[in-house]
Design a protein around this motif. Structure first.
Motif, PDB file in Angstrom:
ATOM      1  N   GLU A 121       0.840  -1.197   0.000  1.00 12.35           N
ATOM      2  CA  GLU A 121       0.000   0.000   0.000  1.00 12.35           C
ATOM      3  C   GLU A 121       0.871   1.241   0.000  1.00 12.35           C
ATOM      4  OE1 GLU A 121      -2.366  -0.155   3.524  1.00 12.35           O
ATOM      5  OE2 GLU A 121      -3.950  -1.275   2.532  1.00 12.35           O
ATOM      6  N   MET A 122       0.364   2.252  -0.636  1.00 10.21           N
ATOM      7  CA  MET A 122       0.969   3.583  -0.544  1.00 10.21           C
ATOM      8  C   MET A 122       0.041   4.411   0.336  1.00 10.21           C
ATOM      9  SD  MET A 122       2.205   4.104  -4.506  1.00 10.21           S
ATOM     10  CE  MET A 122       0.577   4.488  -5.041  1.00 10.21           C
ATOM     11  N   GLU A 156      13.476  -3.537 -10.259  1.00 12.37           N
ATOM     12  CA  GLU A 156      12.672  -4.713 -10.591  1.00 12.37           C
ATOM     13  C   GLU A 156      13.016  -5.979  -9.803  1.00 12.37           C
ATOM     14  OE1 GLU A 156      10.077  -4.909 -12.671  1.00 12.37           O
ATOM     15  OE2 GLU A 156      10.207  -2.956 -13.641  1.00 12.37           O
ATOM     16  N   LEU A 157      13.913  -5.922  -8.840  1.00 10.49           N
ATOM     17  CA  LEU A 157      14.251  -7.138  -8.098  1.00 10.49           C
ATOM     18  C   LEU A 157      13.110  -7.521  -7.169  1.00 10.49           C
ATOM     19  CD1 LEU A 157      16.293  -9.354  -7.312  1.00 10.49           C
ATOM     20  CD2 LEU A 157      17.085  -7.810  -5.498  1.00 10.49           C
ATOM     21  N   ARG A 158      12.652  -8.750  -7.309  1.00  8.82           N
ATOM     22  CA  ARG A 158      11.726  -9.339  -6.343  1.00  8.82           C
ATOM     23  C   ARG A 158      12.521 -10.385  -5.586  1.00  8.82           C
ATOM     24  NH1 ARG A 158       8.589  -8.004 -10.500  1.00  8.82           N
ATOM     25  NH2 ARG A 158       6.617  -7.025 -10.008  1.00  8.82           N
ATOM     26  N   SER A 159      12.348 -10.407  -4.265  1.00  9.67           N
ATOM     27  CA  SER A 159      13.117 -11.333  -3.452  1.00  9.67           C
ATOM     28  C   SER A 159      12.363 -11.613  -2.173  1.00  9.67           C
ATOM     29  CB  SER A 159      14.497 -10.734  -3.139  1.00  9.67           C
ATOM     30  OG  SER A 159      15.331 -11.704  -2.553  1.00  9.67           O
ATOM     31  N   THR A 160      12.920 -12.488  -1.373  1.00 17.72           N
ATOM     32  CA  THR A 160      12.392 -12.777  -0.043  1.00 17.72           C
ATOM     33  C   THR A 160      13.420 -12.309   0.984  1.00 17.72           C
ATOM     34  OG1 THR A 160      13.417 -14.971   0.024  1.00 17.72           O
ATOM     35  CG2 THR A 160      11.183 -14.827  -0.907  1.00 17.72           C
ATOM     36  N   THR A 161      12.988 -12.163   2.213  1.00 20.79           N
ATOM     37  CA  THR A 161      13.943 -11.776   3.247  1.00 20.79           C
ATOM     38  C   THR A 161      15.005 -12.860   3.421  1.00 20.79           C
ATOM     39  OG1 THR A 161      12.454 -12.646   4.952  1.00 20.79           O
ATOM     40  CG2 THR A 161      12.379 -10.272   4.530  1.00 20.79           C
ATOM     41  N   VAL A 172       9.946   1.101  -3.772  1.00 19.02           N
ATOM     42  CA  VAL A 172       9.115   1.295  -4.952  1.00 19.02           C
ATOM     43  C   VAL A 172       7.693   1.402  -4.439  1.00 19.02           C
ATOM     44  CG1 VAL A 172      10.656   0.113  -6.571  1.00 19.02           C
ATOM     45  CG2 VAL A 172       8.880  -1.185  -5.401  1.00 19.02           C
ATOM     46  N   TYR A 173       6.778   1.775  -5.297  1.00 11.67           N
ATOM     47  CA  TYR A 173       5.395   2.004  -4.882  1.00 11.67           C
ATOM     48  C   TYR A 173       4.883   0.910  -3.962  1.00 11.67           C
ATOM     49  CZ  TYR A 173       5.576   5.252  -8.776  1.00 11.67           C
ATOM     50  OH  TYR A 173       5.928   6.252  -9.632  1.00 11.67           O
ATOM     51  N   GLY A 174       4.654   1.268  -2.691  1.00 10.11           N
ATOM     52  CA  GLY A 174       4.061   0.355  -1.742  1.00 10.11           C
ATOM     53  C   GLY A 174       5.005  -0.566  -0.996  1.00 10.11           C
ATOM     54  N   PHE A 175       6.266  -0.563  -1.358  1.00 12.12           N
ATOM     55  CA  PHE A 175       7.216  -1.468  -0.708  1.00 12.12           C
ATOM     56  C   PHE A 175       8.498  -0.717  -0.372  1.00 12.12           C
ATOM     57  CE2 PHE A 175       4.588  -3.995  -3.532  1.00 12.12           C
ATOM     58  CZ  PHE A 175       4.168  -5.017  -2.706  1.00 12.12           C
ATOM     59  N   ALA A 176       9.088  -1.063   0.756  1.00 10.35           N
ATOM     60  CA  ALA A 176      10.392  -0.517   1.126  1.00 10.35           C
ATOM     61  C   ALA A 176      11.186  -1.651   1.764  1.00 10.35           C
ATOM     62  CB  ALA A 176      10.244   0.641   2.100  1.00 10.35           C
ATOM     63  N   SER A 177      12.494  -1.639   1.539  1.00  6.06           N
ATOM     64  CA  SER A 177      13.321  -2.704   2.107  1.00  6.06           C
ATOM     65  C   SER A 177      14.704  -2.168   2.417  1.00  6.06           C
ATOM     66  CB  SER A 177      13.432  -3.876   1.132  1.00  6.06           C
ATOM     67  OG  SER A 177      14.085  -3.461  -0.050  1.00  6.06           O
ATOM     68  N   VAL A 179      11.611  -5.911   5.179  1.00  6.07           N
ATOM     69  CA  VAL A 179      10.762  -5.553   4.050  1.00  6.07           C
ATOM     70  C   VAL A 179       9.446  -5.057   4.612  1.00  6.07           C
ATOM     71  CG1 VAL A 179       9.600  -6.373   1.972  1.00  6.07           C
ATOM     72  CG2 VAL A 179      11.855  -7.287   2.581  1.00  6.07           C
ATOM     73  N   CYS A 180       9.006  -3.887   4.166  1.00  7.22           N
ATOM     74  CA  CYS A 180       7.742  -3.300   4.601  1.00  7.22           C
ATOM     75  C   CYS A 180       6.792  -3.220   3.415  1.00  7.22           C
ATOM     76  CB  CYS A 180       7.962  -1.896   5.160  1.00  7.22           C
ATOM     77  SG  CYS A 180       9.046  -1.857   6.576  1.00  7.22           S
ATOM     78  N   THR A 181       5.510  -3.405   3.670  1.00 10.55           N
ATOM     79  CA  THR A 181       4.527  -3.371   2.594  1.00 10.55           C
ATOM     80  C   THR A 181       3.689  -2.102   2.625  1.00 10.55           C
ATOM     81  OG1 THR A 181       3.001  -4.641   3.940  1.00 10.55           O
ATOM     82  CG2 THR A 181       4.379  -5.874   2.385  1.00 10.55           C
ATOM     83  N   LYS A 182       4.255  -1.052   3.183  1.00  6.00           N
ATOM     84  CA  LYS A 182       3.622   0.265   3.110  1.00  6.00           C
ATOM     85  C   LYS A 182       4.722   1.273   2.919  1.00  6.00           C
ATOM     86  CE  LYS A 182      -0.168   1.619   5.113  1.00  6.00           C
ATOM     87  NZ  LYS A 182      -1.170   2.030   6.095  1.00  6.00           N
ATOM     88  N   ASP A 183       4.625   2.024   1.846  1.00  6.68           N
ATOM     89  CA  ASP A 183       5.654   3.023   1.544  1.00  6.68           C
ATOM     90  C   ASP A 183       5.000   4.384   1.521  1.00  6.68           C
ATOM     91  OD1 ASP A 183       8.033   4.255   0.694  1.00  6.68           O
ATOM     92  OD2 ASP A 183       7.419   4.059  -1.393  1.00  6.68           O
TER      93      ASP A 183
END
Length: 183
Positions: free
Chosen positions: A72-73, A95-100, A159-164, A179-183
């Motif tokens: 979410e933003m 564009e990197l997608r990853s897991t913790t 990036v939109y909605g995500f921060a790490s 990794v956070c799901t609110k930016d």
């Protein structure tokens, strides 16, 4: 690279630090041209696969997209906006997608006793040297500082909605990914 010709410098080269996503994009294009492969394929072959980072990719793999968290933003007036679902078109920088778990595995390759690594230890060490003899700052792709007298290396992004962020005390063999799901 040509698109950067009309930009103005923020600081005279070598005088101040300024993070540059376009710089990361240029490096990604150099990697693609030198290897003769897409940046996504080159990153997978040169970094992700050798380190067994199978839950990470710069390409929009279906299995990673299915498991991607909902982000979410937020706005200053209290609204929450779902994250857009489009590619940024700027693969090396966004564009990197990853897991913790994979992020921490990546950081493990920085440790002095790492069994898996993609860079020689002396090459890695040279990337952790801030310019002009500074004790802290930005090396090559890494932010370098100290935590309670120990060298700390890190890098983060949003990036939109995500921060790490990924941070490590390499000599102590410690790393953490957040990794956070609110930016």
């Amino acid at each position: 690279v040509r698109s950067l010709n009309d930009t103005k410098l923020v600081h005279r080269p070598g005088t101040e630090f300024k993070y540059s996503n376009p710089g990361v994009g240029v490096v990604g294009e150099v990697v693609a041209r030198v290897t003769g492969k897409s940046f996504e394929d080159a990153a997978r072959e040169l970094v992700l696969d050798p380190l067994d980072l199978h839950d990470s990719d710069f390409a929009p793999r279906a299995d990673l997209l299915e498991r991607q968290a909902y982000g979410e933003m937020w706005t200053y007036d209290g609204r929450e906006i779902p994250t857009p679902n489009w590619r940024f078109g700027y693969v090396p920088a966004a564009e990197l997608r990853s897991t913790t778990v994979d992020l921490v595995r990546f950081a493990r390759s920085w440790f002095p006793d790492a069994e898996r690594r993609v860079l020689r230890p002396d090459t890695q060490a040279s990337m952790w040297v801030p310019p002009n003899g500074a004790a802290r700052g930005c090396g090559l792709g890494f932010f370098v500082g100290a935590l309670e007298g120990h060298r700390k290396v890190s890098h983060g992004g949003a990036v939109y909605g995500f921060a790490s962020t990924l941070a490590a005390l390499p000599e102590q063999g410690l790393a953490v990914a957040v990794v956070c799901t609110k930016d």
